[in-house]
Design an enzyme around this catalytic site. Structure first.
Site, PDB file in Angstrom:
ATOM      1  CD  GLU A  36      -2.917   4.052  -1.178  1.00  0.00           C
ATOM      2  OE1 GLU A  36      -3.669   4.993  -0.885  1.00  0.00           O
ATOM      3  OE2 GLU A  36      -1.882   3.785  -0.549  1.00  0.00           O
ATOM      4  NE  ARG A  93      -6.622   8.020   6.560  1.00  0.00           N
ATOM      5  CZ  ARG A  93      -6.900   7.089   5.644  1.00  0.00           C
ATOM      6  NH1 ARG A  93      -6.224   5.934   5.639  1.00  0.00           N
ATOM      7  NH2 ARG A  93      -7.817   7.295   4.720  1.00  0.00           N
ATOM      8  CG  PHE A 146      -2.386   0.025   0.898  1.00  0.00           C
ATOM      9  CD1 PHE A 146      -3.019  -1.093   0.401  1.00  0.00           C
ATOM     10  CD2 PHE A 146      -3.136   1.179   1.079  1.00  0.00           C
ATOM     11  CE1 PHE A 146      -4.370  -1.078   0.101  1.00  0.00           C
ATOM     12  CE2 PHE A 146      -4.495   1.212   0.783  1.00  0.00           C
ATOM     13  CZ  PHE A 146      -5.117   0.078   0.289  1.00  0.00           C
ATOM     14  CG  LEU A 182     -11.696   5.105  -2.321  1.00  0.00           C
ATOM     15  CD1 LEU A 182     -11.017   6.451  -2.458  1.00  0.00           C
ATOM     16  CD2 LEU A 182     -11.651   4.635  -0.875  1.00  0.00           C
ATOM     17  CG  HIS A 226     -10.326   9.457   1.237  1.00  0.00           C
ATOM     18  ND1 HIS A 226     -11.380   8.599   0.966  1.00  0.00           N
ATOM     19  CD2 HIS A 226      -9.382   8.703   1.866  1.00  0.00           C
ATOM     20  CE1 HIS A 226     -11.092   7.392   1.419  1.00  0.00           C
ATOM     21  NE2 HIS A 226      -9.900   7.430   1.988  1.00  0.00           N
ATOM     22  NE  ARG A 269      -4.821   6.636   0.537  1.00  0.00           N
ATOM     23  CZ  ARG A 269      -5.723   6.102   1.336  1.00  0.00           C
ATOM     24  NH1 ARG A 269      -6.317   6.848   2.254  1.00  0.00           N
ATOM     25  NH2 ARG A 269      -6.031   4.821   1.239  1.00  0.00           N
ATOM     26  CG  HIS A 326      -8.056   7.975  -2.184  1.00  0.00           C
ATOM     27  ND1 HIS A 326      -7.781   7.469  -3.435  1.00  0.00           N
ATOM     28  CD2 HIS A 326      -7.833   6.959  -1.313  1.00  0.00           C
ATOM     29  CE1 HIS A 326      -7.409   6.202  -3.313  1.00  0.00           C
ATOM     30  NE2 HIS A 326      -7.424   5.874  -2.032  1.00  0.00           N
ATOM     31  CD  GLN A 360      -5.300  10.750   2.673  1.00  0.00           C
ATOM     32  OE1 GLN A 360      -6.089   9.856   2.864  1.00  0.00           O
ATOM     33  NE2 GLN A 360      -4.039  10.684   3.026  1.00  0.00           N
TER      34      GLN A 360
END
Length: 576
Positions: free
Chosen positions: A251, A390, A116, A248, A348, A282, A238, A236
């Site tokens: 990821e 994050r 990730f 979404l 996000h 991100r 995304h 954030q």
């Protein structure tokens, strides 16, 4: 009207709320209030995984995980809290497995893990497989598992009860006031300890991955009670939301080998992140997509790029990413095994929120003074493990680790004290609010003001920011708040009055949009998800500190600051 009494009251039934309720219920009479049926909470939308250094595929250590999280936070995360989260990750994931969570498996029967963004081995050498997953339905499975456990342990649920206020007197939280959506009645919940787990406020923006319910209710309520909000400038985006819709695309697609491409077919992330490429954090990937679009390399000259998974093969996509395949067929009419997916950054996740200590206690100043009886966990809270940005999979980890700690501490606190008396008219401000909104005959419309706010936030408080854009946002948000005082709703009834609730949610969103814009205007540097084009560099000398924003009684705001906790990792240039 009814008055209920519980030792511990949890507000919100996502992963953090359910984990807190489960642990509180082991030693205290516990209830959960949720404006939704619990398993419809937004944790269920989390797809790709939950991180823990299990090392099931290759060598891994929680210290590497902590380093990645600190670096991912652009060194704004508090390192003592990050160490707790990464160390307890291993235990909590195994505990979820023992509860019955159906993780995917390795051929040997261990929990399967995938790479990730931003997660690396040996302090940044290369991507590592750390995200434990249940296909691309990890959040859904966590939510279902925890709800079943709560039922098993006799947690009391009040579904479709929307909390509109807290009872706070003399620095002590004594309960909450809730609106029963079915009847329109207002109820008082008297409690020794209250845990807020109401989620984020992504509905401030027009393109967002967030559900309609993520309207920042808990954060807006405490702000009005004089509790500060921390690091609100860090929100954030995304990188891979479905173009225009914001839905979404996990990821996990890139974790399985998906590649971002521009209109030339180039794998453009090689220019921005030579080591991690498409698996950079991100904030880095979102900025790269915007840069490609600005320089004319968006697809067909438009504001999106492609996420290409066609080389992964149909069997891998259907087995590892079944929900993503369904989303693409349903919303785009394309088959991701044969066609690339059009994506753009989507609002996000809130890195900031209600400041807490590592046991979930809400704190009210830079000296970490607790507000007795009030806790927060999950996205609504800021224990500051995410800092300025994050890492993917750390949100599910945050909510189960700190939800558990908040539940344990709240139950212990409740067992040490008696119920504190509450005033007879504790619900009066809420009754006045509801009647004013329900009966007011104005000429403004909730949907119109909400749409204007969302467009303004998208254009002016998005991935890239400037003083000019932010100043304009602050001024226009003031105008929108003034207009919102003159709202009129069509439904004047009391049962299932969604018009009424959407109006109150709009007030919450406007407050949080305003403090986000003000905080972004105040921080004159670029760090993590906060990119100021007029201040493009990180400024540790002046800004290696947390922002606390307070709302004063006259509606104005003031700032205070508190230091970042650094234990092992001194700030360095952040390159991937």
């Amino acid at each position: 009207m009814s008055t209920f009494q519980y030792d511990v009251l949890v507000i919100g039934a996502g992963g953090a709320g359910l984990m807190a309720a489960l642990y509180a219920s082991k030693s205290a009479n516990t209830a959960v209030l949720s404006k939704l049926y619990p398993t419809r909470s937004h944790t269920g939308a989390a797809q790709g995984g939950i991180s823990a250094a299990l090392g099931n595929h290759e060598e891994d250590h929680w210290e590497w995980h902590a380093y990645d999280t600190v670096k991912g936070s652009d060194y704004l995360g508090d390192q003592d809290a990050i160490e707790i989260m990464c160390r307890e990750a291993i235990d909590v994931v195994i505990e979820l497995e023992h509860m019955g969570l159906p993780f995917d498996r390795t051929p040997e029967g261990k929990i399967a893990q995938r790479p990730f963004g931003g997660h690396t081995r040996n302090y940044g050498e290369a991507p590592v497989r750390r995200a434990c997953h249940a296909a691309d339905r990890t959040g859904h499975m966590i939510l279902q598992t925890l709800y079943q456990q709560c039922i098993k342990h006799n947690v009391n649920f009040f579904d479709e009860f929307q909390v509109l206020d807290l009872i706070i007197e003399d620095g002590v939280c004594k309960g909450a006031i809730a609106y029963e959506i079915d009847t329109g009645e207002i109820h008082t919940f008297h409690a020794k300890a209250v845990i807020l787990a109401t989620g984020g406020w992504g509905k401030c923006w027009s393109v967002t991955s967030n559900a309609f319910t993520l309207t920042g209710d808990g954060a807006a309520i405490v702000l009005r009670h004089g509790v500060p909000l921390e690091d609100m400038e860090f929100f954030q985006f995304h990188p891979t939301g479905i173009w225009k819709m914001g839905i979404l695309i996990t990821e996990g697609v890139r974790g399985e080998g998906g590649i971002l491409r521009n209109n030339l077919g180039e794998r453009f992330m090689e220019r921005y992140s030579p080591t991690l490429k498409d698996l950079a954090p991100r904030d880095v990937v979102s900025r790269a997509i915007y840069m490609e679009i600005r320089e004319g390399r968006g697809i067909d000259g438009k504001d999106y790029v492609y996420l290409d998974a066609t080389h992964l093969g149909r069997e891998r996509i259907e087995k590892k990413l079944p929900d993503i395949a369904d989303f693409c067929r349903t919303y785009l009419g394309i088959d991701p095994a044969e066609q690339p997916m059009p994506v753009q950054p989507t609002a996000h996740y809130a890195m900031g929120g209600i400041p807490t200590d590592v046991d979930g206690r809400v704190i009210v100043d830079a000296n970490n003074t607790p507000l007795y009886g009030l806790y927060a966990a999950g996205e609504v809270a800021c224990v500051s493990v995410h800092g300025a940005n994050r890492l993917g999979t750390n949100s599910l980890l945050d909510l189960v680790v700190f939800g558990r700690r908040a539940g344990i501490h709240a139950a212990a606190f409740a067992n040490e004290i008696e119920f504190q008396p509450i005033p007879d008219n504790a619900d009066e401000p809420t009754r006045e609010l509801v009647e004013r909104v329900r009966t007011h005959d104005g000429d403004e419309n909730v949907a119109t003001i909400r749409a204007e706010m969302q467009k303004l936030m998208m254009n002016n408080v998005g991935v890239f920011r400037t003083e000019e854009l932010l100043t304009e946002a602050v001024e226009k948000l003031k105008e929108l708040k003034e207009r919102a005082r003159n709202i009129s709703i069509q439904d004047k009834g009391k049962r299932f009055n969604q018009d009424l609730l959407e109006a109150i949610e709009l007030y919450n969103l406007l407050d949080l949009a305003e403090v986000t814009a003000l905080s972004a205007l105040n921080r004159t540097e670029s760090r993590g998800a906060h990119s100021r084009e007029d201040y493009p560099e990180r400024d540790d000398e002046n800004w290696l500190k947390h922002t606390l924003i307070y709302r004063e009684e006259d509606g104005s705001y003031r700032f205070d600051y508190k230091p970042v906790t650094i234990t092992k990792f001194e700030p360095k240039p952040r390159v991937y």
